[in-house]
Design an enzyme around this catalytic site. Structure first.
Site, PDB file in Angstrom:
ATOM      1  N   CYS A 187       0.734  -1.136  -0.088  1.00 44.03           N
ATOM      2  CA  CYS A 187       0.083  -0.100  -0.016  1.00 44.03           C
ATOM      3  C   CYS A 187       0.979   1.393  -0.037  1.00 44.03           C
ATOM      4  O   CYS A 187       1.744   1.541   0.994  1.00 44.03           O
ATOM      5  CB  CYS A 187      -0.859  -0.036   1.192  1.00 44.03           C
ATOM      6  SG  CYS A 187      -1.951   1.188   1.254  1.00 44.03           S
ATOM      7  N   GLY A 188       0.809   1.930  -0.955  1.00 40.46           N
ATOM      8  CA  GLY A 188       1.668   3.112  -1.276  1.00 40.46           C
ATOM      9  C   GLY A 188       1.506   4.176   0.067  1.00 40.46           C
ATOM     10  O   GLY A 188       2.407   4.739   0.538  1.00 40.46           O
ATOM     11  N   HIS A 189       0.239   4.696  -0.100  1.00 40.32           N
ATOM     12  CA  HIS A 189      -0.148   5.844   0.779  1.00 40.32           C
ATOM     13  C   HIS A 189       0.079   5.438   2.173  1.00 40.32           C
ATOM     14  O   HIS A 189       0.680   6.129   3.116  1.00 40.32           O
ATOM     15  CB  HIS A 189      -1.542   6.350   0.486  1.00 40.32           C
ATOM     16  CG  HIS A 189      -2.527   5.549   1.378  1.00 40.32           C
ATOM     17  ND1 HIS A 189      -3.383   4.530   0.834  1.00 40.32           N
ATOM     18  CD2 HIS A 189      -2.989   5.936   2.643  1.00 40.32           C
ATOM     19  CE1 HIS A 189      -4.079   4.066   1.723  1.00 40.32           C
ATOM     20  NE2 HIS A 189      -4.041   5.247   2.975  1.00 40.32           N
ATOM     21  N   ASP A 242      -9.753   7.211  -3.847  1.00 39.43           N
ATOM     22  CA  ASP A 242      -8.317   7.260  -3.256  1.00 39.43           C
ATOM     23  C   ASP A 242      -8.437   8.822  -3.172  1.00 39.43           C
ATOM     24  O   ASP A 242      -8.444   9.686  -4.091  1.00 39.43           O
ATOM     25  CB  ASP A 242      -7.309   6.898  -3.869  1.00 39.43           C
ATOM     26  CG  ASP A 242      -6.031   6.896  -3.103  1.00 39.43           C
ATOM     27  OD1 ASP A 242      -5.799   7.825  -2.299  1.00 39.43           O
ATOM     28  OD2 ASP A 242      -5.255   5.842  -3.116  1.00 39.43           O
ATOM     29  N   CYS A 255      -2.964   8.428  -5.285  1.00 41.67           N
ATOM     30  CA  CYS A 255      -2.802   6.973  -5.018  1.00 41.67           C
ATOM     31  C   CYS A 255      -1.315   6.701  -5.266  1.00 41.67           C
ATOM     32  O   CYS A 255      -0.506   6.850  -6.177  1.00 41.67           O
ATOM     33  CB  CYS A 255      -3.367   6.344  -5.973  1.00 41.67           C
ATOM     34  SG  CYS A 255      -3.226   4.459  -6.046  1.00 41.67           S
ATOM     35  N   GLY A 256      -0.690   6.131  -4.160  1.00 42.75           N
ATOM     36  CA  GLY A 256       1.072   5.638  -4.191  1.00 42.75           C
ATOM     37  C   GLY A 256       1.125   4.911  -5.279  1.00 42.75           C
ATOM     38  O   GLY A 256       2.051   4.830  -6.088  1.00 42.75           O
ATOM     39  N   THR A 257       0.384   3.713  -5.247  1.00 49.55           N
ATOM     40  CA  THR A 257       0.588   2.597  -6.348  1.00 49.55           C
ATOM     41  C   THR A 257       0.340   3.189  -7.629  1.00 49.55           C
ATOM     42  O   THR A 257       0.964   2.731  -8.524  1.00 49.55           O
ATOM     43  CB  THR A 257      -0.232   1.300  -5.975  1.00 49.55           C
ATOM     44  OG1 THR A 257       0.030   0.987  -4.697  1.00 49.55           O
ATOM     45  CG2 THR A 257      -0.184   0.196  -7.111  1.00 49.55           C
TER      46      THR A 257
END
Length: 338
Positions: free
Chosen positions: A91-93, A251, A255-257
């Site tokens: 999970c990026g964030h 999101d 979105c990090g991803t």
């Protein structure tokens, strides 16, 4: 009244993360094994924490575990409020928020400047660096998993018409839709229509209409990003984005991803070189920066190594209780399952 559960809440560029305090003792020699076991042993706690009335349909959370690698600070099992979604591979964030919390809460010690930290997740080990200024976290660099552009301009027939997609493998399967082509810029005003189109894309994909271009197996994107390009210079691109996932959740962050996947998409399309950077802005005005730190071969295929820079902030501490006399004590969902 049962034993209370204590949490600390953060957000990264607007997207929430509820961190459960105290490590959970979950069996497994790898994080993938821990995630499989936690899907059974921690299911009730997960639902209790992120569904209503304590959470909401678009809430994220994280359980901490012991690390499985000696050089990692701890393990993390990320989850959201979607029914039966299990634990996220990464999970990026959430990683950005968790890295900030690690230094801010004193779980990890650091000094002014950039400080490296590693987190174990089911997809592997995530590398991050946290910049401390005056002893406080200011920025985070998140090193995403190797990512690659899988396909461009794939035509998908949906009940709302044909849609052109780019597909990127970035730990999750990410689909990109050019908002200029569909005439729906990512904005709050357009969100109902974007959600409707997202639902149509998911429906068509789940019906077998979208195929992996290499294996021809049916696939369904885990994330769909609607992007509207802004200023593009020689080595940079600014764009607006709405990232949708699950049953149609938005999101709040870029979105990090998704930002990582965007780097791979643009490099794969030849629109960004290895020295270039991107600035992604969500519909609430928050932003992540993205770039590539290099390339790597995985199974003989070249992948981009994306890096996302963002920040996170604490919003509060909570102690949640479960009153056995409460008929809604375990939480509830109003939204349909994905």
């Amino acid at each position: 009244m049962t034993q209370p559960i204590r949490v600390v809440d953060y957000h990264a560029a607007g997207e929430p993360l509820r961190i459960v305090l105290g490590k959970r003792d979950v069996a497994g020699s790898t994080m993938a094994e821990k995630a499989a076991n936690a899907a059974l042993s921690l299911r009730g706690q997960r639902d209790f924490l992120v569904t209503e009335p304590r959470g909401h349909a678009e809430m994220f959370g994280a359980f901490l575990t012991d690390a499985v690698n000696a050089d990692s600070a701890f393990g993390a099992l990320f989850f959201d409020a979607t029914a039966d979604s299990g634990f996220k591979g990464a999970c990026g964030h959430g990683s950005i928020a968790l890295a900030v919390a690690a230094f801010e809460q004193g779980w990890v010690k650091g000094k002014d400047g950039w400080n490296d930290i590693r987190l174990d997740v089911p997809l592997g080990t995530v590398r991050l660096a946290v910049e401390l200024v005056g002893g406080r976290p200011a920025r985070v660099r998140y090193h995403h998993v190797p990512s690659r552009l899988l396909a461009t301009d794939m035509r998908l027939a949906t009940r709302l018409g044909d849609v052109r997609l780019d597909l990127v493998l970035a730990g999750a399967l990410v689909a990109f839709v050019d908002s200029a082509v569909i005439g729906l810029p990512p904005s709050r005003a357009n969100l109902p229509r974007l959600r409707a189109l997202y639902a149509a894309i998911r429906e068509a994909a789940e019906g077998g209409a979208l195929r992996h271009p290499e294996t021809q197996a049916p696939v369904t994107p885990e994330l769909v990003l609607f992007t509207a390009d802004g200023v593009q210079e020689t080595n940079s691109l600014r764009y607006d984005v709405a990232a949708l996932f699950g049953p149609g959740s938005l999101d709040r962050s870029p979105c990090g991803t998704g930002t990582s996947a965007r780097v791979a998409q643009l490099i794969g399309r030849g629109r960004l070189d290895m020295a270039g950077s991107i600035l992604a802005t969500s519909i609430i005005g928050s932003s992540f920066e993205g770039r590539a730190e290099g390339m790597i071969e995985v199974d003989g295929i070249r992948h981009v190594l994306p890096v996302v820079t963002g920040s996170a902030h604490m919003t509060g501490r909570h102690e949640f209780t479960r009153d056995v006399s409460d008929p809604l004590r375990d939480g509830f969902r109003c939204e349909p399952d994905s």
